[in-house]
Design an enzyme around this catalytic site. Structure first.
Site, short mmCIF file in Angstrom:
data_model
loop_
_atom_site.label_atom_id
_atom_site.label_comp_id
_atom_site.label_asym_id
_atom_site.label_seq_id
_atom_site.Cartn_x
_atom_site.Cartn_y
_atom_site.Cartn_z
N GLU A 42 -5.25 -4.95 10.71
CA GLU A 42 -4.24 -3.93 10.87
C GLU A 42 -4.49 -3.16 12.17
O GLU A 42 -5.27 -2.19 12.17
CB GLU A 42 -4.27 -2.94 9.70
CG GLU A 42 -4.02 -3.58 8.36
CD GLU A 42 -3.46 -2.56 7.36
OE1 GLU A 42 -2.36 -2.78 6.86
OE2 GLU A 42 -4.12 -1.54 7.12
N GLY A 65 2.61 2.24 10.79
CA GLY A 65 3.57 3.32 10.62
C GLY A 65 4.30 3.70 11.90
O GLY A 65 4.96 4.74 11.95
N ASN A 81 0.87 -1.18 0.00
CA ASN A 81 0.00 0.00 0.00
C ASN A 81 0.91 1.23 0.00
O ASN A 81 1.49 1.57 1.03
CB ASN A 81 -0.88 -0.04 1.26
CG ASN A 81 -1.70 1.21 1.45
OD1 ASN A 81 -1.78 2.06 0.56
ND2 ASN A 81 -2.31 1.35 2.61
N GLU A 125 -6.77 4.66 7.95
CA GLU A 125 -6.57 6.10 7.66
C GLU A 125 -7.81 6.69 6.99
O GLU A 125 -8.13 7.87 7.19
CB GLU A 125 -5.31 6.27 6.79
CG GLU A 125 -4.05 6.04 7.62
CD GLU A 125 -2.86 5.48 6.85
OE1 GLU A 125 -2.85 5.51 5.61
OE2 GLU A 125 -1.92 4.98 7.52
N SER A 162 3.55 -2.13 10.35
CA SER A 162 5.00 -2.19 10.54
C SER A 162 5.61 -3.55 10.15
O SER A 162 6.51 -4.04 10.82
CB SER A 162 5.36 -1.82 11.99
OG SER A 162 4.95 -0.49 12.26
N LYS A 193 0.17 4.27 -0.29
CA LYS A 193 -0.47 5.45 0.32
C LYS A 193 -0.24 6.69 -0.57
O LYS A 193 -0.16 6.56 -1.79
CB LYS A 193 0.05 5.65 1.76
CG LYS A 193 -0.13 4.37 2.59
CD LYS A 193 0.08 4.56 4.05
CE LYS A 193 -0.13 3.22 4.77
NZ LYS A 193 -0.04 3.33 6.21
N HIS A 197 -9.44 1.19 4.97
CA HIS A 197 -8.17 1.35 5.68
C HIS A 197 -8.38 2.28 6.88
O HIS A 197 -9.18 3.22 6.80
CB HIS A 197 -7.11 1.92 4.73
CG HIS A 197 -5.74 1.89 5.32
ND1 HIS A 197 -5.31 2.84 6.21
CD2 HIS A 197 -4.73 1.01 5.17
CE1 HIS A 197 -4.08 2.54 6.58
NE2 HIS A 197 -3.69 1.45 5.96
P1 PGA Z 1 2.91 0.29 7.66
O1 PGA Z 1 1.43 0.48 7.07
O2 PGA Z 1 3.44 -0.99 7.05
O3 PGA Z 1 3.66 1.50 7.20
O4 PGA Z 1 2.80 0.20 9.13
C1 PGA Z 1 0.57 -0.61 6.88
C2 PGA Z 1 -0.73 -0.14 6.29
O5 PGA Z 1 -1.20 0.93 6.67
O6 PGA Z 1 -1.32 -0.84 5.44
#
Ligand code: PGA
Length: 258
Positions: free
Chosen positions: A168, A174, A9, A98, A214, A11, A96
């Site tokens: 997640e 992140g 992803n 976010e 992560s 983003k 997601h």
């Molecule tokens: P990350 O994000 O690997 O940077 O923690 C995962 C995601 O949001 O799908």
């Protein structure tokens, strides 16, 4: 047999030129031999078309990060599932955290999007996961159950082969703090049992449940060793070819025979 599935992803990162460069490098690295897992990348909307061109001879599949639930019309700034289908997407990430956190996506909206993605013949990667305060309050399973039930409301058993769930935990996204393999496994097992109760054990056994938060080259293998962890949805580490490639390679020799 459930095969692992690793999706990147990206983003809100990469210009079109940057996306072409990253996708080309990844395609070159992976080559055309059968990879150890299903692989997808989710560049920003404007780079989907160019990325598709770059990966078309590779086993990498194309994913979008979001979509709207209407077919077309006066929804300024939005992109419909049919547009994503037409550009060559196989997968769409839906719900997601976010999107939930910054753009007010509720379970009801996520549900509409999931149904639209499925009706277009694409696969939905449905994201669920608890926040840190929810985990600390001991309500992880309750939160995840509500999200899974909400997202799948009205989704038919016959459509479930096109659904992937990504667990997640929001506190792991992140932050560099991944869930331990055991923490992930506990929630993945819970989700599989829930899906078995909503549909059937056959649907649950065939369901791909990715972990996200992560994931890196250094922790992927331990996560993938868990029987209910069927791969990863990768954010930050998917922007680095070597790191992402290492995650893909971590899927070697791991598959679940059902
Ligand atoms: P990350 O994000 O690997 O940077 O923690 C995962 C995601 O949001 O799908």
């Amino acid at each position: 047999m459930r095969k692992k599935f690793v999706a990147g992803n990206w983003k809100m990162n990469k210009t079109v030129a940057g996306a072409i460069a990253l996708a080309s490098e990844l395609a070159r690295k992976i080559g055309s031999d059968a990879p150890p897992c299903e692989i997808a990348i989710a560049p920003p909307f404007i780079a989907l078309d160019s990325a598709r061109e770059v990966i078309k001879k590779s086993p990498i599949k194309l994913a979008a990060q979001n979509c709207h639930y209407e077919n077309d019309g006066a929804y300024t700034g939005e992109i419909s599932a049919s547009m994503l289908k037409a550009v060559g997407c196989d997968y769409v990430i839906v719900g997601h955290s976010e999107r939930r956190q910054y753009f007010g996506e509720t379970d009801a909206i996520v549900n509409k999007k999931v149904k639209k993605v499925l009706s277009e013949g694409m696969n939905a990667i449905v994201c669920v996961g608890e926040t840190l305060s929810e985990r600390e309050a001991g309500v992880t399973e309750k939160v995840v159950e509500t999200q899974v039930r909400g997202a799948l409301n009205g989704v038919l058993e016959s459509e479930m082969k096109s659904v992937v769930i990504a667990y997640e935990p929001v506190w792991a996204i992140g932050t560099g703090k991944n869930a331990t393999p055991e923490q992930a496994e506990d929630v993945h097992r819970f989700i599989r049992q829930l899906v078995a109760s909503l549909y059937s054990s056959a649907v649950a056994e065939n369901l791909t449940i990715q972990y996200g938060g992560s994931v890196k080259g250094s922790n992927a293998k331990d996560l993938f060793a868990m029987p209910n962890v069927d791969g990863a949805l990768v954010g930050g580490a998917s922007l680095k070819v070597d790191e992402f490639y290492q995650i893909i390679q971590s899927a070697h020799n791991f598959f679940t025979t059902i």
